[in-house]
Design a protein around this motif. Sequence first.
Motif, PDB file in Angstrom:
ATOM      1  N   THR A  24      20.714  23.788  42.423  1.00 11.86           N
ATOM      2  CA  THR A  24      19.684  24.602  41.785  1.00 11.86           C
ATOM      3  C   THR A  24      18.831  25.299  42.836  1.00 11.86           C
ATOM      4  O   THR A  24      18.511  26.482  42.705  1.00 11.86           O
ATOM      5  CB  THR A  24      18.805  23.728  40.868  1.00 11.86           C
ATOM      6  OG1 THR A  24      19.640  23.009  39.965  1.00 11.86           O
ATOM      7  CG2 THR A  24      17.824  24.575  40.081  1.00 11.86           C
ATOM      8  N   LEU A  25      18.478  24.582  43.877  1.00 16.01           N
ATOM      9  CA  LEU A  25      17.703  25.168  44.975  1.00 16.01           C
ATOM     10  C   LEU A  25      18.449  26.348  45.586  1.00 16.01           C
ATOM     11  O   LEU A  25      17.877  27.429  45.795  1.00 16.01           O
ATOM     12  CB  LEU A  25      17.413  24.110  46.036  1.00 16.01           C
ATOM     13  CG  LEU A  25      16.860  24.601  47.370  1.00 16.01           C
ATOM     14  CD1 LEU A  25      15.587  25.404  47.188  1.00 16.01           C
ATOM     15  CD2 LEU A  25      16.646  23.438  48.307  1.00 16.01           C
ATOM     16  N   TYR A  26      19.712  26.162  45.854  1.00 17.43           N
ATOM     17  CA  TYR A  26      20.523  27.234  46.436  1.00 17.43           C
ATOM     18  C   TYR A  26      20.523  28.476  45.530  1.00 17.43           C
ATOM     19  O   TYR A  26      20.318  29.596  45.995  1.00 17.43           O
ATOM     20  CB  TYR A  26      21.953  26.742  46.665  1.00 17.43           C
ATOM     21  CG  TYR A  26      22.913  27.849  47.041  1.00 17.43           C
ATOM     22  CD1 TYR A  26      22.955  28.339  48.342  1.00 17.43           C
ATOM     23  CD2 TYR A  26      23.759  28.412  46.090  1.00 17.43           C
ATOM     24  CE1 TYR A  26      23.821  29.371  48.682  1.00 17.43           C
ATOM     25  CE2 TYR A  26      24.625  29.432  46.419  1.00 17.43           C
ATOM     26  CZ  TYR A  26      24.657  29.920  47.718  1.00 17.43           C
ATOM     27  OH  TYR A  26      25.499  30.946  48.052  1.00 17.43           O
ATOM     28  N   LEU A  27      20.735  28.271  44.239  1.00 17.15           N
ATOM     29  CA  LEU A  27      20.785  29.395  43.298  1.00 17.15           C
ATOM     30  C   LEU A  27      19.449  30.137  43.222  1.00 17.15           C
ATOM     31  O   LEU A  27      19.414  31.369  43.195  1.00 17.15           O
ATOM     32  CB  LEU A  27      21.202  28.905  41.908  1.00 17.15           C
ATOM     33  CG  LEU A  27      22.633  28.395  41.791  1.00 17.15           C
ATOM     34  CD1 LEU A  27      22.857  27.750  40.429  1.00 17.15           C
ATOM     35  CD2 LEU A  27      23.627  29.516  42.036  1.00 17.15           C
ATOM     36  N   TRP A  28      18.346  29.389  43.206  1.00 17.16           N
ATOM     37  CA  TRP A  28      17.032  30.039  43.170  1.00 17.16           C
ATOM     38  C   TRP A  28      16.746  30.792  44.466  1.00 17.16           C
ATOM     39  O   TRP A  28      16.176  31.882  44.444  1.00 17.16           O
ATOM     40  CB  TRP A  28      15.927  29.018  42.894  1.00 17.16           C
ATOM     41  CG  TRP A  28      15.754  28.769  41.436  1.00 17.16           C
ATOM     42  CD1 TRP A  28      16.128  27.651  40.735  1.00 17.16           C
ATOM     43  CD2 TRP A  28      15.184  29.651  40.472  1.00 17.16           C
ATOM     44  NE1 TRP A  28      15.824  27.793  39.405  1.00 17.16           N
ATOM     45  CE2 TRP A  28      15.237  29.018  39.210  1.00 17.16           C
ATOM     46  CE3 TRP A  28      14.635  30.933  40.546  1.00 17.16           C
ATOM     47  CZ2 TRP A  28      14.757  29.614  38.053  1.00 17.16           C
ATOM     48  CZ3 TRP A  28      14.154  31.520  39.386  1.00 17.16           C
ATOM     49  CH2 TRP A  28      14.215  30.865  38.172  1.00 17.16           C
ATOM     50  N   ARG A  29      17.137  30.228  45.584  1.00 16.63           N
ATOM     51  CA  ARG A  29      16.916  30.920  46.869  1.00 16.63           C
ATOM     52  C   ARG A  29      17.680  32.235  46.884  1.00 16.63           C
ATOM     53  O   ARG A  29      17.137  33.280  47.259  1.00 16.63           O
ATOM     54  CB  ARG A  29      17.358  30.031  48.041  1.00 16.63           C
ATOM     55  CG  ARG A  29      17.162  30.703  49.398  1.00 16.63           C
ATOM     56  CD  ARG A  29      17.501  29.796  50.540  1.00 16.63           C
ATOM     57  NE  ARG A  29      18.892  29.370  50.581  1.00 16.63           N
ATOM     58  CZ  ARG A  29      19.899  30.144  51.013  1.00 16.63           C
ATOM     59  NH1 ARG A  29      19.690  31.365  51.429  1.00 16.63           N
ATOM     60  NH2 ARG A  29      21.126  29.653  51.035  1.00 16.63           N
ATOM     61  N   LYS A  30      18.924  32.208  46.433  1.00 15.66           N
ATOM     62  CA  LYS A  30      19.728  33.427  46.384  1.00 15.66           C
ATOM     63  C   LYS A  30      19.141  34.430  45.382  1.00 15.66           C
ATOM     64  O   LYS A  30      19.099  35.630  45.652  1.00 15.66           O
ATOM     65  CB  LYS A  30      21.177  33.107  46.000  1.00 15.66           C
ATOM     66  CG  LYS A  30      21.945  32.419  47.101  1.00 15.66           C
ATOM     67  CD  LYS A  30      22.022  33.329  48.309  1.00 15.66           C
ATOM     68  CE  LYS A  30      23.071  32.887  49.271  1.00 15.66           C
ATOM     69  NZ  LYS A  30      23.188  33.802  50.401  1.00 15.66           N
ATOM     70  N   GLU A  31      18.690  33.935  44.235  1.00 14.83           N
ATOM     71  CA  GLU A  31      18.085  34.793  43.217  1.00 14.83           C
ATOM     72  C   GLU A  31      16.865  35.535  43.771  1.00 14.83           C
ATOM     73  O   GLU A  31      16.631  36.691  43.458  1.00 14.83           O
ATOM     74  CB  GLU A  31      17.666  33.937  42.013  1.00 14.83           C
ATOM     75  CG  GLU A  31      16.801  34.641  40.994  1.00 14.83           C
ATOM     76  CD  GLU A  31      17.550  35.634  40.127  1.00 14.83           C
ATOM     77  OE1 GLU A  31      16.877  36.435  39.457  1.00 14.83           O
ATOM     78  OE2 GLU A  31      18.789  35.626  40.120  1.00 14.83           O
ATOM     79  N   ARG A  32      16.107  34.863  44.617  1.00 14.89           N
ATOM     80  CA  ARG A  32      14.909  35.458  45.208  1.00 14.89           C
ATOM     81  C   ARG A  32      15.235  36.327  46.439  1.00 14.89           C
ATOM     82  O   ARG A  32      14.357  36.942  47.020  1.00 14.89           O
ATOM     83  CB  ARG A  32      13.907  34.378  45.613  1.00 14.89           C
ATOM     84  CG  ARG A  32      13.364  33.575  44.456  1.00 14.89           C
ATOM     85  CD  ARG A  32      12.565  34.431  43.504  1.00 14.89           C
ATOM     86  NE  ARG A  32      11.831  33.613  42.553  1.00 14.89           N
ATOM     87  CZ  ARG A  32      11.933  33.738  41.246  1.00 14.89           C
ATOM     88  NH1 ARG A  32      12.752  34.627  40.725  1.00 14.89           N
ATOM     89  NH2 ARG A  32      11.231  32.977  40.443  1.00 14.89           N
ATOM     90  N   GLY A  33      16.517  36.348  46.827  1.00 17.73           N
ATOM     91  CA  GLY A  33      16.925  37.183  47.954  1.00 17.73           C
ATOM     92  C   GLY A  33      16.454  36.668  49.297  1.00 17.73           C
ATOM     93  O   GLY A  33      16.221  37.448  50.221  1.00 17.73           O
ATOM     94  N   LEU A  34      16.320  35.352  49.416  1.00 13.79           N
ATOM     95  CA  LEU A  34      15.828  34.744  50.655  1.00 13.79           C
ATOM     96  C   LEU A  34      16.956  34.093  51.446  1.00 13.79           C
ATOM     97  O   LEU A  34      17.847  33.486  50.862  1.00 13.79           O
ATOM     98  CB  LEU A  34      14.782  33.669  50.336  1.00 13.79           C
ATOM     99  CG  LEU A  34      13.500  34.135  49.650  1.00 13.79           C
ATOM    100  CD1 LEU A  34      12.702  32.938  49.164  1.00 13.79           C
ATOM    101  CD2 LEU A  34      12.683  34.985  50.610  1.00 13.79           C
ATOM    102  N   THR A  35      16.877  34.213  52.744  1.00 10.05           N
ATOM    103  CA  THR A  35      17.774  33.454  53.612  1.00 10.05           C
ATOM    104  C   THR A  35      17.184  32.058  53.779  1.00 10.05           C
ATOM    105  O   THR A  35      16.013  31.828  53.449  1.00 10.05           O
ATOM    106  CB  THR A  35      17.889  34.112  54.998  1.00 10.05           C
ATOM    107  OG1 THR A  35      16.591  34.089  55.616  1.00 10.05           O
ATOM    108  CG2 THR A  35      18.409  35.544  54.907  1.00 10.05           C
ATOM    109  N   GLN A  36      17.984  31.155  54.312  1.00 10.95           N
ATOM    110  CA  GLN A  36      17.443  29.822  54.597  1.00 10.95           C
ATOM    111  C   GLN A  36      16.293  29.930  55.591  1.00 10.95           C
ATOM    112  O   GLN A  36      15.285  29.239  55.445  1.00 10.95           O
ATOM    113  CB  GLN A  36      18.528  28.904  55.153  1.00 10.95           C
ATOM    114  CG  GLN A  36      19.466  28.381  54.107  1.00 10.95           C
ATOM    115  CD  GLN A  36      20.470  27.388  54.662  1.00 10.95           C
ATOM    116  OE1 GLN A  36      20.632  27.253  55.874  1.00 10.95           O
ATOM    117  NE2 GLN A  36      21.156  26.696  53.776  1.00 10.95           N
ATOM    118  N   LEU A  47       9.319  29.651  45.962  1.00 10.22           N
ATOM    119  CA  LEU A  47      10.258  30.320  45.059  1.00 10.22           C
ATOM    120  C   LEU A  47       9.568  30.836  43.790  1.00 10.22           C
ATOM    121  O   LEU A  47      10.201  31.471  42.960  1.00 10.22           O
ATOM    122  CB  LEU A  47      11.395  29.366  44.677  1.00 10.22           C
ATOM    123  CG  LEU A  47      12.326  28.947  45.814  1.00 10.22           C
ATOM    124  CD1 LEU A  47      13.256  27.827  45.340  1.00 10.22           C
ATOM    125  CD2 LEU A  47      13.115  30.132  46.333  1.00 10.22           C
ATOM    126  N   ALA A  48       8.277  30.538  43.641  1.00 14.77           N
ATOM    127  CA  ALA A  48       7.482  30.944  42.473  1.00 14.77           C
ATOM    128  C   ALA A  48       8.034  30.370  41.169  1.00 14.77           C
ATOM    129  O   ALA A  48       8.161  31.057  40.164  1.00 14.77           O
ATOM    130  CB  ALA A  48       7.359  32.460  42.393  1.00 14.77           C
TER     131      ALA A  48
END
Length: 73
Positions: free
Chosen positions: A7-19, A55-56
């Motif tokens: 879930t964390l990975y999907l939200w990070r990608k959704e927000r357009g953020l790199t690690q 991630l808001a």
Amino acid sequence: MQPLHQTLYLWRKERGLTQSALAGLTGISRPNLSAIEQGRRDVTVGTLRRIAQALAISPGMLVDGIAPFSKKR
């Protein structure tokens, strides 16, 4: 319901953020964030809150496995 790390990975990608970008927003090292995303490291409540804030979203969304495209949103 998905595991927290997915879930964390999907939200990070959704927000357009790199690690690296998310790590900078949260104060967590990039290798530590990577380990969390891979499910190799547990998260403290404080870390979970910092990630969710960056991630808001609410921490509960990560814990409950609610993905960005989920109908439960």
